[in-house]
Write a protein that holds these residues in place. Structure first.
Motif, mmCIF file in Angstrom:
data_model
loop_
_atom_site.group_PDB
_atom_site.id
_atom_site.type_symbol
_atom_site.label_atom_id
_atom_site.label_comp_id
_atom_site.label_asym_id
_atom_site.label_seq_id
_atom_site.Cartn_x
_atom_site.Cartn_y
_atom_site.Cartn_z
ATOM 1 N N SER A 47 -9.983 -1.066 0.664
ATOM 2 C CA SER A 47 -9.452 -0.064 1.580
ATOM 3 C C SER A 47 -7.936 -0.183 1.698
ATOM 4 O O SER A 47 -7.225 0.825 1.686
ATOM 5 N N ALA A 48 -7.453 -1.412 1.787
ATOM 6 C CA ALA A 48 -5.999 -1.623 1.870
ATOM 7 C C ALA A 48 -5.310 -1.145 0.601
ATOM 8 O O ALA A 48 -4.241 -0.531 0.658
ATOM 9 N N GLU A 49 -5.919 -1.401 -0.543
ATOM 10 C CA GLU A 49 -5.337 -0.960 -1.813
ATOM 11 C C GLU A 49 -5.236 0.555 -1.860
ATOM 12 O O GLU A 49 -4.220 1.108 -2.283
ATOM 13 N N MET A 50 -6.289 1.247 -1.384
ATOM 14 C CA MET A 50 -6.258 2.705 -1.380
ATOM 15 C C MET A 50 -5.163 3.221 -0.450
ATOM 16 O O MET A 50 -4.446 4.161 -0.783
ATOM 17 N N LYS A 51 -5.005 2.595 0.713
ATOM 18 C CA LYS A 51 -3.970 3.016 1.657
ATOM 19 C C LYS A 51 -2.580 2.818 1.070
ATOM 20 O O LYS A 51 -1.716 3.688 1.184
ATOM 21 N N ILE A 52 -2.362 1.671 0.440
ATOM 22 C CA ILE A 52 -1.056 1.392 -0.153
ATOM 23 C C ILE A 52 -0.755 2.384 -1.267
ATOM 24 O O ILE A 52 0.350 2.902 -1.372
ATOM 25 N N THR A 53 -1.749 2.665 -2.076
ATOM 26 C CA THR A 53 -1.571 3.615 -3.169
ATOM 27 C C THR A 53 -1.187 4.993 -2.625
ATOM 28 O O THR A 53 -0.325 5.669 -3.183
ATOM 29 N N LYS A 54 -1.806 5.376 -1.523
ATOM 30 C CA LYS A 54 -1.534 6.696 -0.952
ATOM 31 C C LYS A 54 -0.143 6.807 -0.345
ATOM 32 O O LYS A 54 0.432 7.893 -0.322
ATOM 33 N N ILE A 55 0.405 5.706 0.175
ATOM 34 C CA ILE A 55 1.688 5.816 0.865
ATOM 35 C C ILE A 55 2.891 5.609 -0.045
ATOM 36 O O ILE A 55 4.017 5.863 0.373
ATOM 37 N N ILE A 56 2.648 5.185 -1.260
ATOM 38 C CA ILE A 56 3.771 5.023 -2.182
ATOM 39 C C ILE A 56 4.135 6.395 -2.728
ATOM 40 O O ILE A 56 3.358 7.051 -3.387
ATOM 41 N N GLU A 57 5.306 6.811 -2.419
ATOM 42 C CA GLU A 57 5.731 8.148 -2.815
ATOM 43 C C GLU A 57 7.054 8.046 -3.557
ATOM 44 O O GLU A 57 7.945 7.308 -3.184
ATOM 45 N N ASP A 60 8.767 13.037 -4.205
ATOM 46 C CA ASP A 60 7.799 13.995 -3.657
ATOM 47 C C ASP A 60 6.447 13.989 -4.367
ATOM 48 O O ASP A 60 5.657 14.909 -4.218
ATOM 49 N N THR A 61 6.185 12.990 -5.165
ATOM 50 C CA THR A 61 4.863 12.840 -5.775
ATOM 51 C C THR A 61 4.410 11.402 -5.542
ATOM 52 O O THR A 61 5.214 10.499 -5.388
ATOM 53 N N PHE A 62 3.129 11.218 -5.530
ATOM 54 C CA PHE A 62 2.583 9.881 -5.329
ATOM 55 C C PHE A 62 2.546 9.141 -6.653
ATOM 56 O O PHE A 62 2.164 9.687 -7.679
ATOM 57 N N GLU A 63 2.939 7.890 -6.576
ATOM 58 C CA GLU A 63 2.941 7.052 -7.768
ATOM 59 C C GLU A 63 2.011 5.869 -7.515
ATOM 60 O O GLU A 63 2.160 5.152 -6.536
ATOM 61 N N GLU A 64 1.034 5.690 -8.375
ATOM 62 C CA GLU A 64 0.104 4.578 -8.221
ATOM 63 C C GLU A 64 0.670 3.355 -8.938
ATOM 64 O O GLU A 64 1.115 3.456 -10.075
ATOM 65 N N ILE A 65 0.661 2.221 -8.232
ATOM 66 C CA ILE A 65 1.159 1.000 -8.845
ATOM 67 C C ILE A 65 0.085 -0.080 -8.758
ATOM 68 O O ILE A 65 -0.795 -0.036 -7.906
ATOM 69 N N ASP A 66 0.157 -1.032 -9.647
ATOM 70 C CA ASP A 66 -0.752 -2.169 -9.608
ATOM 71 C C ASP A 66 -0.141 -3.252 -8.754
ATOM 72 O O ASP A 66 1.065 -3.476 -8.781
ATOM 73 N N PHE A 67 -0.963 -3.924 -7.986
ATOM 74 C CA PHE A 67 -0.481 -5.048 -7.208
ATOM 75 C C PHE A 67 -1.612 -6.043 -7.045
ATOM 76 O O PHE A 67 -2.769 -5.717 -7.222
ATOM 77 N N THR A 68 -1.255 -7.283 -6.736
ATOM 78 C CA THR A 68 -2.253 -8.313 -6.507
ATOM 79 C C THR A 68 -1.925 -9.044 -5.218
ATOM 80 O O THR A 68 -0.769 -9.116 -4.821
ATOM 81 N N PHE A 69 -2.947 -9.575 -4.592
ATOM 82 C CA PHE A 69 -2.767 -10.416 -3.423
ATOM 83 C C PHE A 69 -2.698 -11.848 -3.898
ATOM 84 O O PHE A 69 -3.581 -12.305 -4.607
ATOM 85 N N GLU A 70 -1.635 -12.554 -3.516
ATOM 86 C CA GLU A 70 -1.489 -13.935 -3.913
ATOM 87 C C GLU A 70 -1.930 -14.833 -2.776
ATOM 88 O O GLU A 70 -1.626 -14.573 -1.628
ATOM 89 N N GLU A 71 -2.659 -15.893 -3.123
ATOM 90 C CA GLU A 71 -3.072 -16.862 -2.115
ATOM 91 C C GLU A 71 -1.983 -17.875 -1.932
ATOM 92 O O GLU A 71 -1.260 -18.216 -2.854
ATOM 93 N N GLU A 72 -1.873 -18.371 -0.717
ATOM 94 C CA GLU A 72 -0.859 -19.378 -0.423
ATOM 95 C C GLU A 72 -1.348 -20.740 -0.822
ATOM 96 O O GLU A 72 -2.451 -21.073 -0.841
#
Length: 72
Positions: A47-57, A60-72
């Motif tokens: 769900s967080a990934e979908m939200k982040i993907t939607k807010i990256i603009e 004036d167009t949305f751009e989908e980027i790859d990202f990963t969550f890193e553990e500490e």
């Protein structure tokens, strides 16, 4: 349950299972709870990934980027 709380509880369950001191019944219950927590965490991350993907603009167009969550 928040992701952080669920993840912490999942870590606690893994520690108990790795100790090997639980009875078979208790181990099965812990395993089932762990699977449920794993699924909950995965759902929250998706769900967080979908939200982040939607807010990256960009321009004036949305751009989908790859990202990963890193553990500490």
């Amino acid at each position: 349950m928040t992701y952080e709380k669920a993840y912490k509880k999942l870590e606690e369950i893994l520690e108990k299972l790795e100790e090997g001191t639980s009875s078979l019944d208790e181990s099965l219950k812990l395993y089932e709870e762990g699977i449920a927590l794993y699924r909950h965490c995965t759902k929250l991350l998706d769900s967080a990934e979908m939200k982040i993907t939607k807010i990256i603009e960009k321009d004036d167009t949305f751009e989908e980027i790859d990202f990963t969550f890193e553990e500490e």
